[in-house]
Write a protein that holds these residues in place. Structure first.
Motif, PDB file in Angstrom:
ATOM      1  N   PRO A   1       0.830  -1.218   0.000  1.00 46.04           N
ATOM      2  CA  PRO A   1       0.000   0.000   0.000  1.00 46.04           C
ATOM      3  C   PRO A   1       0.861   1.262   0.000  1.00 46.04           C
ATOM      4  CG  PRO A   1      -0.806  -1.558   1.612  1.00 46.04           C
ATOM      5  CD  PRO A   1       0.476  -2.131   1.079  1.00 46.04           C
ATOM      6  N   GLU A   2       0.377   2.274  -0.685  1.00 45.90           N
ATOM      7  CA  GLU A   2       1.139   3.523  -0.853  1.00 45.90           C
ATOM      8  C   GLU A   2       1.554   4.120   0.488  1.00 45.90           C
ATOM      9  OE1 GLU A   2       2.938   6.498  -3.121  1.00 45.90           O
ATOM     10  OE2 GLU A   2       2.164   4.537  -3.661  1.00 45.90           O
ATOM     11  N   CYS A   3       0.674   4.025   1.477  1.00 46.05           N
ATOM     12  CA  CYS A   3       0.965   4.678   2.763  1.00 46.05           C
ATOM     13  C   CYS A   3       2.088   3.965   3.515  1.00 46.05           C
ATOM     14  CB  CYS A   3      -0.284   4.747   3.611  1.00 46.05           C
ATOM     15  SG  CYS A   3      -1.092   3.172   3.815  1.00 46.05           S
ATOM     16  N   PHE A   4       2.414   2.731   3.138  1.00 48.51           N
ATOM     17  CA  PHE A   4       3.481   1.988   3.821  1.00 48.51           C
ATOM     18  C   PHE A   4       4.808   2.082   3.083  1.00 48.51           C
ATOM     19  CE2 PHE A   4       0.172  -0.560   6.058  1.00 48.51           C
ATOM     20  CZ  PHE A   4       0.638  -0.289   7.332  1.00 48.51           C
ATOM     21  N   LYS A   5       4.807   2.702   1.887  1.00 48.85           N
ATOM     22  CA  LYS A   5       6.011   2.687   1.070  1.00 48.85           C
ATOM     23  C   LYS A   5       7.168   3.425   1.735  1.00 48.85           C
ATOM     24  CE  LYS A   5       4.423   1.556  -3.471  1.00 48.85           C
ATOM     25  NZ  LYS A   5       3.754   2.008  -4.646  1.00 48.85           N
ATOM     26  N   ASN A   6       8.389   3.068   1.377  1.00 48.28           N
ATOM     27  CA  ASN A   6       9.628   3.663   1.901  1.00 48.28           C
ATOM     28  C   ASN A   6       9.809   3.476   3.394  1.00 48.28           C
ATOM     29  OD1 ASN A   6      10.770   4.423  -0.485  1.00 48.28           O
ATOM     30  ND2 ASN A   6       9.649   6.335  -0.586  1.00 48.28           N
ATOM     31  N   ILE A   7       9.847   4.552   4.170  1.00 49.77           N
ATOM     32  CA  ILE A   7      10.238   4.477   5.581  1.00 49.77           C
ATOM     33  C   ILE A   7       9.334   3.580   6.441  1.00 49.77           C
ATOM     34  CG2 ILE A   7      10.504   5.873   7.677  1.00 49.77           C
ATOM     35  CD1 ILE A   7      12.918   6.090   6.012  1.00 49.77           C
ATOM     36  N   PRO A   8       8.000   3.693   6.368  1.00 45.65           N
ATOM     37  CA  PRO A   8       7.181   2.853   7.250  1.00 45.65           C
ATOM     38  C   PRO A   8       7.472   1.361   7.105  1.00 45.65           C
ATOM     39  CG  PRO A   8       5.837   4.534   6.262  1.00 45.65           C
ATOM     40  CD  PRO A   8       7.167   4.627   5.603  1.00 45.65           C
ATOM     41  N   ILE A   9       7.491   0.862   5.878  1.00 43.53           N
ATOM     42  CA  ILE A   9       7.723  -0.568   5.682  1.00 43.53           C
ATOM     43  C   ILE A   9       9.155  -0.936   6.094  1.00 43.53           C
ATOM     44  CG2 ILE A   9       8.435  -0.500   3.237  1.00 43.53           C
ATOM     45  CD1 ILE A   9       6.066  -3.109   4.627  1.00 43.53           C
ATOM     46  N   ALA A  10      10.090   0.027   5.910  1.00 45.93           N
ATOM     47  CA  ALA A  10      11.476  -0.236   6.307  1.00 45.93           C
ATOM     48  C   ALA A  10      11.573  -0.397   7.818  1.00 45.93           C
ATOM     49  CB  ALA A  10      12.375   0.906   5.837  1.00 45.93           C
TER      50      ALA A  10
ATOM     51  N   ASN B   1      15.943  20.067   1.778  1.00 50.43           N
ATOM     52  CA  ASN B   1      16.093  18.654   1.426  1.00 50.43           C
ATOM     53  C   ASN B   1      15.960  18.473  -0.072  1.00 50.43           C
ATOM     54  OD1 ASN B   1      16.154  18.340   4.145  1.00 50.43           O
ATOM     55  ND2 ASN B   1      13.997  17.781   4.301  1.00 50.43           N
ATOM     56  N   CYS B   2      16.966  17.887  -0.663  1.00 50.27           N
ATOM     57  CA  CYS B   2      16.940  17.758  -2.106  1.00 50.27           C
ATOM     58  C   CYS B   2      16.036  16.609  -2.531  1.00 50.27           C
ATOM     59  CB  CYS B   2      18.356  17.520  -2.633  1.00 50.27           C
ATOM     60  SG  CYS B   2      19.099  16.008  -2.050  1.00 50.27           S
ATOM     61  N   GLY B   3      15.745  15.659  -1.621  1.00 51.34           N
ATOM     62  CA  GLY B   3      14.885  14.541  -1.983  1.00 51.34           C
ATOM     63  C   GLY B   3      15.640  13.392  -2.590  1.00 51.34           C
ATOM     64  N   GLY B   4      16.948  13.566  -2.749  1.00 51.84           N
ATOM     65  CA  GLY B   4      17.765  12.502  -3.335  1.00 51.84           C
ATOM     66  C   GLY B   4      17.811  11.271  -2.458  1.00 51.84           C
ATOM     67  N   CYS B   5      17.826  11.497  -1.152  1.00 52.73           N
ATOM     68  CA  CYS B   5      17.774  10.362  -0.231  1.00 52.73           C
ATOM     69  C   CYS B   5      16.526  10.523   0.616  1.00 52.73           C
ATOM     70  CB  CYS B   5      19.011  10.336   0.637  1.00 52.73           C
ATOM     71  SG  CYS B   5      19.250  11.878   1.521  1.00 52.73           S
ATOM     72  N   GLU B   6      16.217   9.527   1.401  1.00 48.11           N
ATOM     73  CA  GLU B   6      14.989   9.612   2.176  1.00 48.11           C
ATOM     74  C   GLU B   6      15.155  10.424   3.445  1.00 48.11           C
ATOM     75  OE1 GLU B   6      13.434   5.311   2.321  1.00 48.11           O
ATOM     76  OE2 GLU B   6      15.566   5.386   2.022  1.00 48.11           O
ATOM     77  N   MET B   7      16.375  10.431   3.974  1.00 45.07           N
ATOM     78  CA  MET B   7      16.576  11.100   5.253  1.00 45.07           C
ATOM     79  C   MET B   7      16.996  12.548   5.000  1.00 45.07           C
ATOM     80  SD  MET B   7      16.119   8.533   7.239  1.00 45.07           S
ATOM     81  CE  MET B   7      16.868   8.750   8.845  1.00 45.07           C
ATOM     82  N   PRO B   8      16.457  13.481   5.808  1.00 47.57           N
ATOM     83  CA  PRO B   8      16.982  14.838   5.712  1.00 47.57           C
ATOM     84  C   PRO B   8      18.440  14.826   6.168  1.00 47.57           C
ATOM     85  CG  PRO B   8      15.377  14.645   7.490  1.00 47.57           C
ATOM     86  CD  PRO B   8      15.409  13.327   6.800  1.00 47.57           C
ATOM     87  N   CYS B   9      19.354  15.304   5.343  1.00 40.74           N
ATOM     88  CA  CYS B   9      20.758  15.091   5.670  1.00 40.74           C
ATOM     89  C   CYS B   9      21.294  16.179   6.590  1.00 40.74           C
ATOM     90  CB  CYS B   9      21.608  14.980   4.413  1.00 40.74           C
ATOM     91  SG  CYS B   9      21.553  16.412   3.371  1.00 40.74           S
ATOM     92  N   SER B  10      22.209  15.798   7.432  1.00 40.94           N
ATOM     93  CA  SER B  10      22.740  16.723   8.420  1.00 40.94           C
ATOM     94  C   SER B  10      23.894  17.524   7.852  1.00 40.94           C
ATOM     95  CB  SER B  10      23.201  15.939   9.642  1.00 40.94           C
ATOM     96  OG  SER B  10      24.051  14.908   9.238  1.00 40.94           O
ATOM     97  N   VAL B  11      24.469  17.045   6.761  1.00 45.18           N
ATOM     98  CA  VAL B  11      25.602  17.749   6.176  1.00 45.18           C
ATOM     99  C   VAL B  11      25.071  18.785   5.203  1.00 45.18           C
ATOM    100  CG1 VAL B  11      27.707  17.548   4.831  1.00 45.18           C
ATOM    101  CG2 VAL B  11      27.038  15.727   6.383  1.00 45.18           C
ATOM    102  N   LYS B  12      25.315  20.043   5.495  1.00 43.41           N
ATOM    103  CA  LYS B  12      24.786  21.137   4.678  1.00 43.41           C
ATOM    104  C   LYS B  12      25.451  21.107   3.290  1.00 43.41           C
ATOM    105  CE  LYS B  12      22.412  25.164   4.987  1.00 43.41           C
ATOM    106  NZ  LYS B  12      20.981  25.052   5.047  1.00 43.41           N
TER     107      LYS B  12
END
Lengths: 192, 300
Positions: free
Chosen positions: A164-173, B279-290
């Motif tokens: 499901p879309e709401c679980f994608k990426n971080i939640p499912i991880a 956040n550029c969106g390239g990775c999932e985590m907001p990065c701490s390195v400016k």
């Protein structure tokens, strides 16, 4: 010999830095999208962890204990680890551009990785000798490698799965990481 | 003494470590190509990924290193390619100007609704429980999941239907992946362009019931076209761009008026990037390195 083996098995499987001690969760979640990047991160962590523990051990033995300033342990170790990573990065850029490219951004990110500091402090708390300390750090790094590579392999599969879309990426991880940690609980109690 | 010792030792350690870093940076100094920085400054800086690289910095690095004339920034277009070629001393290939079109025509008044949707305001959320908000399962859902993705303010929802603002669209194609219905499509810009604004594959009679603007596959446009550029597949007309000469005969005969004409201004323009957060969106985590995304050292 028995102690060496025990330290190795315990650091890799039983007291795995991620699954048992919950150290270094940030890179574990952040850079585990692909196996190639995950193994790069794992390599960098293992490398810095071994190096940092060796240096902090010497620092502890020849500076902190003789001057009775053990309470400065945390800040001193952070200082040493941060500058060590910087120096390693600069040197690596010149000496081995290929390895520098492979490790990429992960090397400077390790500066703030709590697993490095955690392992350095743990090996002093456990009163290991120099050789065992370094071995412990190296095996902890391998444990980190193992965890992050297994996890990234699963995540690569999850990306193709119909979830499901709401679980994608971080939640499912996060859910996957939890189940994986439970699986590693099976090792607990193997070594007293 | 108990206070002085730790202060002295900590200061000494800091000083020594600082010195070590200084020495290391002197000893292991690596010269980087200043041309890469110049090229980064010339690129639009949207990090949209339309060129196939994660961001502008990576594109610049590859371009300077390989001098590959086929490496094109679709956003910057021909003018940028010319300037880049001038700096690098090569003649770049022509950039084909692209733009987004909408393969749907069903707004609030023409298409019947399936339900009065009050849930999460997101097209993908709707798709989890319904075929669409409208009765047509193929058209635009109309909640604007793509609008958020556009860095150039080129998309907006009008009357429950997505509209492309042609003068803002640069053809980066980021929105296409954000649409669950695949009603957004990249096409090459022409001065005049006809396209069929419908993607329904239902039979004409069924389409007619829920949407007065939908293609019913009546074949009138196929018969009207003298250049064999229009065909009907799965009860929906398709115009072949390579054969179309923009005569407009098909649009005249279309009983539901779903063949649309778009006129593009072909002149180049200044690109305005919508300011977003760091956040550029390239990775999932907001990065701490400016400035992580800008320094070009991203390993992935």
């Amino acid at each position: 010999m028995k102690e060496v083996l025990l330290v190795m098995v315990s650091a890799i499987f039983i007291n795995n830095v991620i699954f048992a001690r919950f150290l270094g969760i940030c890179p574990y979640m952040g850079v585990s999208k692909r196996i190639s990047t995950a193994s790069g991160m794992g390599m960098a962590v293992t490398f810095v962890m071994t190096f940092a523990t060796a240096i902090t051990f010497i620092l502890n033995k020849f500076v902190l204990i003789p001057f009775h300033i053990e309470y400065l342990q945390t800040i001193m170790f952070i200082l040493v680890i941060a500058s060590l990573v910087q120096i390693v990065e600069i040197a690596l850029k010149k000496i081995s551009p290929a390895l520098y490219q492979a490790l990429g951004i992960f090397l400077p990110l390790i500066t703030t990785n709590c697993a490095i500091l955690g392992v350095a402090i743990l090996s002093i708390q456990n009163e290991y000798s120099f050789f065992i300390s370094v071995l412990f750090a190296f095996c902890s790094g391998l444990g980190f490698c193992l965890a992050i590579i297994i996890f990234s392999g699963i995540r690569e599969r999850i990306e193709d799965a119909d979830i499901p879309e709401c679980f994608k990426n971080i939640p499912i991880a996060l859910i996957t990481a939890g189940i994986l940690a439970m699986a590693f609980m099976g090792f607990s109690g193997l070594v007293k | 003494m108990t206070i002085l010792t730790p202060i002295l030792i900590l200061s000494a350690l800091t000083f020594i470590l600082g010195l070590c870093i200084l020495l290391a940076s002197k000893k292991f100094h690596v010269k980087s190509d200043p041309l890469i920085d110049t090229v980064i400054l010339m690129l639009p800086g949207a990090n949209c990924g339309a060129c196939g690289y994660p961001g502008c910095a990576q594109f610049a690095e590859i371009l300077v290193k390989t001098r590959d004339t086929s490496k094109i920034c679709p956003v910057g277009g021909n003018d940028l390619s010319y300037e880049l070629g001038r700096i690098l001393g090569i003649k770049m290939d022509d950039a084909k100007p692209l733009s987004c079109i909408v393969l749907c025509n069903g707004n609030k008044t023409t298409t019947k609704f399936l339900a009065d949707y009050k849930g999460i305001h997101d097209c993908w959320a709707v798709k989890e429980i319904l075929p669409s908000v409208k009765q047509c399962a193929y058209g635009c859902v109309g909640l604007g999941s793509c609008v958020e993705a556009c860095k150039y303010d080129a998309l907006k929802i009008v009357d429950g239907l997505i509209k492309v603002i042609e003068e803002n669209c640069v053809g980066c194609g980021v929105c296409i992946g954000k649409c669950p219905q695949h009603v957004l499509k990249l096409t090459e810009k022409k001065v005049k362009k006809y396209h069929v604004a419908c993607s329904s594959v239902d039979k004409g009679a069924i389409t007619r019931k829920y949407c007065t603007n939908g293609c019913i596959g009546c074949m009138l446009c196929v018969k009207a076209c003298k250049f064999d550029a229009v065909k009907v597949e799965n009860f929906c007309a398709i115009i072949d761009d390579s054969k179309c000469v923009n005569c407009g005969l098909c649009a005249k005969v279309c009983p539901v008026k779903c063949i649309h004409l778009t006129e593009y201004a072909m002149a180049s323009k200044k690109i305005a990037v919508k300011k977003t957060d760091d956040n550029c969106g390239g990775c999932e985590m907001p990065c701490s390195v400016k400035g992580l995304g800008e320094d070009g050292t991203l390993g992935y």
